[in-house]
Design an enzyme around this catalytic site. Sequence first.
Site, PDB file in Angstrom:
ATOM      1  N   LYS A 190      -5.664  -4.616  -5.444  1.00 14.46           N
ATOM      2  CA  LYS A 190      -6.246  -3.812  -4.355  1.00 14.46           C
ATOM      3  C   LYS A 190      -6.831  -2.533  -4.947  1.00 14.46           C
ATOM      4  O   LYS A 190      -6.230  -1.943  -5.858  1.00 14.46           O
ATOM      5  CB  LYS A 190      -5.157  -3.486  -3.327  1.00 14.46           C
ATOM      6  CG  LYS A 190      -5.667  -2.818  -2.058  1.00 14.46           C
ATOM      7  CD  LYS A 190      -4.546  -2.684  -1.030  1.00 14.46           C
ATOM      8  CE  LYS A 190      -5.006  -2.027   0.248  1.00 14.46           C
ATOM      9  NZ  LYS A 190      -3.924  -1.939   1.250  1.00 14.46           N
ATOM     10  N   SER A 237      -4.965  -3.853   5.716  1.00 11.17           N
ATOM     11  CA  SER A 237      -6.067  -3.360   4.932  1.00 11.17           C
ATOM     12  C   SER A 237      -6.248  -4.073   3.590  1.00 11.17           C
ATOM     13  O   SER A 237      -7.297  -3.919   2.960  1.00 11.17           O
ATOM     14  CB  SER A 237      -5.879  -1.863   4.677  1.00 11.17           C
ATOM     15  OG  SER A 237      -4.725  -1.620   3.889  1.00 11.17           O
ATOM     16  N   SER A 261      -0.177  -3.812   5.957  1.00  7.41           N
ATOM     17  CA  SER A 261      -1.419  -4.157   5.263  1.00  7.41           C
ATOM     18  C   SER A 261      -1.346  -5.294   4.254  1.00  7.41           C
ATOM     19  O   SER A 261      -2.390  -5.806   3.850  1.00  7.41           O
ATOM     20  CB  SER A 261      -1.991  -2.926   4.578  1.00  7.41           C
ATOM     21  OG  SER A 261      -2.696  -2.181   5.526  1.00  7.41           O
TER      22      SER A 261
HETATM   23  N1  GLN Z   1      -3.210  -0.981   9.835  1.00  4.65           N
HETATM   24  C1  GLN Z   1      -2.281   0.054   9.567  1.00  4.65           C
HETATM   25  C2  GLN Z   1      -3.009   1.374   9.480  1.00  4.65           C
HETATM   26  O1  GLN Z   1      -4.163   1.363   9.710  1.00  4.65           O
HETATM   27  C3  GLN Z   1      -1.535  -0.249   8.315  1.00  4.65           C
HETATM   28  C4  GLN Z   1      -2.264   0.123   7.095  1.00  4.65           C
HETATM   29  C5  GLN Z   1      -1.511  -0.204   5.870  1.00  4.65           C
HETATM   30  O2  GLN Z   1      -0.447  -0.826   5.901  1.00  4.65           O
HETATM   31  N2  GLN Z   1      -2.026   0.283   4.762  1.00  4.65           N
HETATM   32  O3  GLN Z   1      -2.457   2.394   9.183  1.00  4.65           O
END
Ligand code: GLN
Length: 441
Positions: A71, A146, A170
Amino acid sequence: MIKEKVKLIKSGKLTAEQNIKNYISKIKKKNSQLNCILHINEKAVSQAREVDKKIKSGCAGRLAGIGLIVKSNINVKGLICDCASKTLKNYISTYNATVIEKLLKEDAIVLGMANMDEFACGSSGETSAFGICKNPSALDRIPGGSSSGSAASVVAGFCDFALGSDTGGSIRNPASHCGVVGMKPSYGAVSRYGLIDLSMSLDQIGPLGSCVEDCEIIYSVIKGKDENDSISRNFDEKKKIGKIVIGVPKISADKQIWGLIRNKIKEVCEKNKWSFKDVELKYIDLGIQTYYPIVYVEFFSGTRKFDGRMYGFKIEDVCGAEVLRRILGGSEISKAEFAGKYYRKALKAKKIIEKEFANAFKKFDVIIMPTVPKLPHKLGQKISVEEMYNYDSLSVLANLAEIPAISIPAGKIDGVPVGLQILCARGDDDKMLGVGKRFDI
Ligand code: GLN
């Protein structure tokens, strides 16, 4: 399957060079349609040749010649780590994250850096500054986020496994939508050194792979106390699993998704002579309200270093709408914080959720629920901010409670993959993986 692949490579039936070349040529051929990868490691093939030499001399590591996608918020020395944001466009990492050091020591090879939601803010992959990546399992739907590119790369066959980060889901959310396995370890089980943080009290790095066993192998390599991350620690893990009692909470999610999950639980319980019961968990409806104030404030604070003086651009000048929303929101909450109204209150609620789960795990070995409460939306469909945040209503709980959680494919609805989520007590990551293997299709 990593175990078999390593055997093949070490036996000389497949060279590390060949394995890596296969992936690189597949990425070069197909990535323009999928947009999973932002940057390829141009040195991957020559690094594989070095691993082949080590194999010949009998000193290669446990992951000899295995290719991974990382990532774009995890530092890999010499590669661009831009968090899919214009803020860090062309920023080249000057050091390796601890997880990368550990994987390289076992002779894994980094193939490239994955697309993602900008600075890990998002649940759909749509906030990347460099275009959304496709969901190879359901081309007309979002891949989730994400860690969208990490999950999509596993399905696309671009790598043996991928690394993601999970602050509120994410890793698990895109794993669920793309139909792969994604694991968020216990808070502190894996070093976060070298991870560009979203929210430091919640972030964890973890693996995404095509089966639970692959995640187990990678977790065993990357876990452990690290001097560079003061909250990292070694947990005293028990691998053996006996008769398992599963807790199933009453929690709102799409009926069809719940149907699929319940059937799977029944099937696995019958096969293994395990049992399942309703578990009552209070306050779990407060997940989203608790999660976002913490993330807004910690993200706002973390982004103050992106002021364009040392490197990159001033974040507010170039970032997308979701990142800006969090910076402005986090700044407002911080200003109001003298009364302890939001952030401190959210931290208190976090503690309550943590206790609620700790109590439940006195009676239950694992808790199982859907990973995401609804199917991913169609590409191009506009949804509200609230709807977007609600994708994470079931995944933020593990981050708030600091416990491990894993998403495993449970089947499909209308051709779209659906993930089942297993949660376990803090530090019982190996037990969770053991249970997870029985759910692997
Ligand atoms: N979707 C969640 C957010 O927008 C989780 C993001 C993540 O786990 N990095 O914060």
